[in-house]
Design a protein around this motif. Structure first.
Motif, PDB file in Angstrom:
ATOM      1  N   ASP A  61      -0.426  18.230 -14.778  1.00  0.00           N
ATOM      2  CA  ASP A  61      -0.052  17.114 -13.925  1.00  0.00           C
ATOM      3  C   ASP A  61      -0.279  15.784 -14.650  1.00  0.00           C
ATOM      4  N   PHE A  62       0.029  14.688 -13.965  1.00  0.00           N
ATOM      5  CA  PHE A  62       0.001  13.376 -14.615  1.00  0.00           C
ATOM      6  C   PHE A  62      -1.379  13.030 -15.159  1.00  0.00           C
ATOM      7  N   ARG A  63      -2.416  13.247 -14.360  1.00  0.00           N
ATOM      8  CA  ARG A  63      -3.769  12.900 -14.809  1.00  0.00           C
ATOM      9  C   ARG A  63      -4.211  13.774 -15.984  1.00  0.00           C
ATOM     10  N   THR A  64      -3.827  15.041 -15.971  1.00  0.00           N
ATOM     11  CA  THR A  64      -4.166  15.927 -17.081  1.00  0.00           C
ATOM     12  C   THR A  64      -3.386  15.548 -18.334  1.00  0.00           C
ATOM     13  N   PHE A  65      -2.132  15.136 -18.149  1.00  0.00           N
ATOM     14  CA  PHE A  65      -1.350  14.662 -19.291  1.00  0.00           C
ATOM     15  C   PHE A  65      -1.973  13.397 -19.888  1.00  0.00           C
ATOM     16  N   LEU A  66      -2.540  12.552 -19.043  1.00  0.00           N
ATOM     17  CA  LEU A  66      -3.258  11.379 -19.541  1.00  0.00           C
ATOM     18  C   LEU A  66      -4.444  11.820 -20.400  1.00  0.00           C
ATOM     19  N   ASN A  67      -5.105  12.905 -20.000  1.00  0.00           N
ATOM     20  CA  ASN A  67      -6.176  13.476 -20.840  1.00  0.00           C
ATOM     21  C   ASN A  67      -5.641  13.889 -22.209  1.00  0.00           C
ATOM     22  N   GLN A  68      -4.489  14.578 -22.222  1.00  0.00           N
ATOM     23  CA  GLN A  68      -3.927  15.040 -23.492  1.00  0.00           C
ATOM     24  C   GLN A  68      -3.693  13.866 -24.444  1.00  0.00           C
ATOM     25  N   CYS A  69      -3.064  12.802 -23.945  1.00  0.00           N
ATOM     26  CA  CYS A  69      -2.795  11.637 -24.795  1.00  0.00           C
ATOM     27  C   CYS A  69      -4.096  10.963 -25.229  1.00  0.00           C
ATOM     28  N   THR A  70      -5.102  11.001 -24.353  1.00  0.00           N
ATOM     29  CA  THR A  70      -6.419  10.455 -24.707  1.00  0.00           C
ATOM     30  C   THR A  70      -7.028  11.235 -25.869  1.00  0.00           C
ATOM     31  N   PHE A  71      -6.992  12.569 -25.785  1.00  0.00           N
ATOM     32  CA  PHE A  71      -7.569  13.398 -26.845  1.00  0.00           C
ATOM     33  C   PHE A  71      -6.836  13.182 -28.168  1.00  0.00           C
ATOM     34  N   GLN A  72      -5.511  13.136 -28.120  1.00  0.00           N
ATOM     35  CA  GLN A  72      -4.752  12.957 -29.357  1.00  0.00           C
ATOM     36  C   GLN A  72      -5.049  11.610 -30.005  1.00  0.00           C
ATOM     37  N   SER A  73      -5.111  10.550 -29.194  1.00  0.00           N
ATOM     38  CA  SER A  73      -5.405   9.220 -29.740  1.00  0.00           C
ATOM     39  C   SER A  73      -6.831   9.165 -30.282  1.00  0.00           C
ATOM     40  N   PHE A  74      -7.771   9.784 -29.568  1.00  0.00           N
ATOM     41  CA  PHE A  74      -9.165   9.772 -30.003  1.00  0.00           C
ATOM     42  C   PHE A  74      -9.343  10.552 -31.307  1.00  0.00           C
ATOM     43  N   LEU A  75      -8.694  11.719 -31.407  1.00  0.00           N
ATOM     44  CA  LEU A  75      -8.782  12.496 -32.638  1.00  0.00           C
ATOM     45  C   LEU A  75      -8.145  11.746 -33.804  1.00  0.00           C
ATOM     46  N   PHE A  76      -7.073  11.036 -33.536  1.00  0.00           N
ATOM     47  CA  PHE A  76      -6.432  10.241 -34.577  1.00  0.00           C
ATOM     48  C   PHE A  76      -7.391   9.168 -35.107  1.00  0.00           C
ATOM     49  N   LEU A  77      -8.089   8.505 -34.192  1.00  0.00           N
ATOM     50  CA  LEU A  77      -9.038   7.473 -34.601  1.00  0.00           C
ATOM     51  C   LEU A  77     -10.199   8.082 -35.395  1.00  0.00           C
TER      52      LEU A  77
END
Length: 407
Positions: free
Chosen positions: A68-84
């Motif tokens: 769902d939308f909130r879980t997808f927000l988690n996915q983008c958070t994890f990807q951005s955090f791992l990138f950093l």
């Protein structure tokens, strides 16, 4: 003699045109009586067979997003955090976090064989870094939807609450290179949680604007389509009539933005996936709709046409669900889906149910319905994104207690 032959040929052509016009008028008369529309499919026979065996007053289909939308927000958070993390060369923490997330990513053979630059949202291994290949993050290479394991984390906050239960770990990092000394690395889950929540709030703030932009793009889409067709007709436009909406330069940097934040590192990829997710949710809501009067006037006995319409949209979507919405994707797949729908030629379908039909197949109408529903979804999720910092209150409280208790 030649003149008579030409006259006969012209008369025959006029006769065929007259039959064609009568056929079209007959279609529109039936269409105006039932006011129901159906779309053409590549396999009309299978659609008709499905429609004849369906209870037109029965229960609707039930489609839902994998994340769902909130879980997808988690996915983008994890990807951005791992990138950093990787930008700081903290590959050990990247490995620890990804093992904790356990993303549900299935790579198809075609994707592995293709150029990875077509699919990545945050590829970070340079060609000359062969010694780092084994540390490549699958989640960072992934540009697609549904990467979060809903069995492990059924709700968006479960990940953070589970993370806060983990104990600190200390890793001893050794190198095969003599000039790099051995050192210890502390992995503090509560600290990681705090940093990821901050990233999640920044992405949510960006999405308030991005979802507003998606809603605006949805309103402009059909108008842009007709503009493309007019340019194709008069020869002033490109040979391809595909619609591409929006100047996305603001995703990199907006000088009018009144805050001190630079854009998140993967904002362009996040925006593309957000557009794809809103499109998928819009299609789901149309297929799942139980109140046919919302979209179809069945007062004149058009229930069969309504059911045929829903069956077409369902089949059109399921035929493209894997290629456009599942797994790693290229950019602009939401536009590809809509352009394929708009490229479907109009025709008509006879339905042998209570002597109803024929019905006009109108792909433009369905595209318009999807875009209107996508605008509604985008504005709804915009408010969810705006409220995200307030939803973090409970997690921040638990996180603060752990951090204070450990000090």
């Amino acid at each position: 003699m030649q003149y008579k032959r030409n006259s006969a040929m012209k008369g025959f052509c006029l006769f065929l045109c007259l039959i064609f016009l009568i056929d079209i008028v007959d279609c529109f008369i039936h269409m105006s009586n039932s006011r129901c529309y159906v779309l053409r499919t590549a396999n009309a026979e299978s659609l008709l067979a499905s429609a004849k065996g369906r209870d037109y007053g029965g229960s609707p289909a039930s489609y839902k997003l994998k994340n769902d939308f909130r879980t997808f927000l988690n996915q983008c958070t994890f990807q951005s955090f791992l990138f950093l993390l990787y930008q700081m060369r903290d590959v050990q923490t990247v490995k620890w976090v990804e093992e904790f997330i356990q993303p549900t990513i299935v790579w198809r053979i075609a994707e592995l064989a293709a150029d990875p630059n077509n699919y990545v949202s945050g590829e970070f291994v340079e060609p000359d870094e062969e010694d780092q290949q084994h540390l490549t993050s699958n989640l960072l290479r992934y540009h697609g939807l549904g990467a979060i394991n809903m069995t492990l984390f059924p709700t968006w906050e479960d990940f953070f609450l589970e993370l806060l239960t983990k104990e600190k770990e200390v890793w001893t990092i050794s190198s095969t290179k003599a000039h790099i000394p051995e050192y210890e690395l502390e992995i503090n889950p509560a600290s990681l949680c705090s940093r990821m929540i901050s990233v999640r709030e920044q992405i949510a703030r960006e999405w308030v604007k991005d979802l507003d932009e998606i809603a605006c793009m949805s309103r402009m889409y059909i108008e842009s389509y007709w503009d493309k067709q007019r340019k194709l007709d008069d020869g002033s436009g490109p040979s391809e009539g595909a619609v591409k909406i929006g100047n996305l330069l603001f995703l990199e940097w907006d000088p009018n933005e009144e805050n001190d934040y630079t854009p998140s590192p993967l904002r362009k990829g996040n925006f593309d996936l957000l557009s794809l997710l809103t499109t998928q949710e819009a299609v789901h809501r149309l297929i799942n709709n139980n109140n046919v009067d919302d979209y179809w006037d069945t007062s004149d006995g058009g229930a069969a046409a309504e059911a045929m319409s829903n069956l077409f949209l369902e089949k059109f979507y399921t035929d493209r669900e894997e290629s456009h919405f599942s797994g790693a994707q290229r950019y602009s797949r939401s536009d590809d889906f809509l352009n394929e729908l708009l490229a479907t030629p109009p025709s008509k379908v006879h339905v042998d149910v209570d002597d109803e039909g024929p019905y006009l197949i109108d792909p433009l109408m369905f595209a318009d319905l999807i875009l209107k529903k996508r605008e509604e979804v985008a504005l709804e999720w915009k408010e969810v994104a705006r409220a995200s910092p307030d939803e973090h209150f409970g997690i921040r409280k638990e996180m603060l207690n752990i951090l204070i208790g450990a000090s």
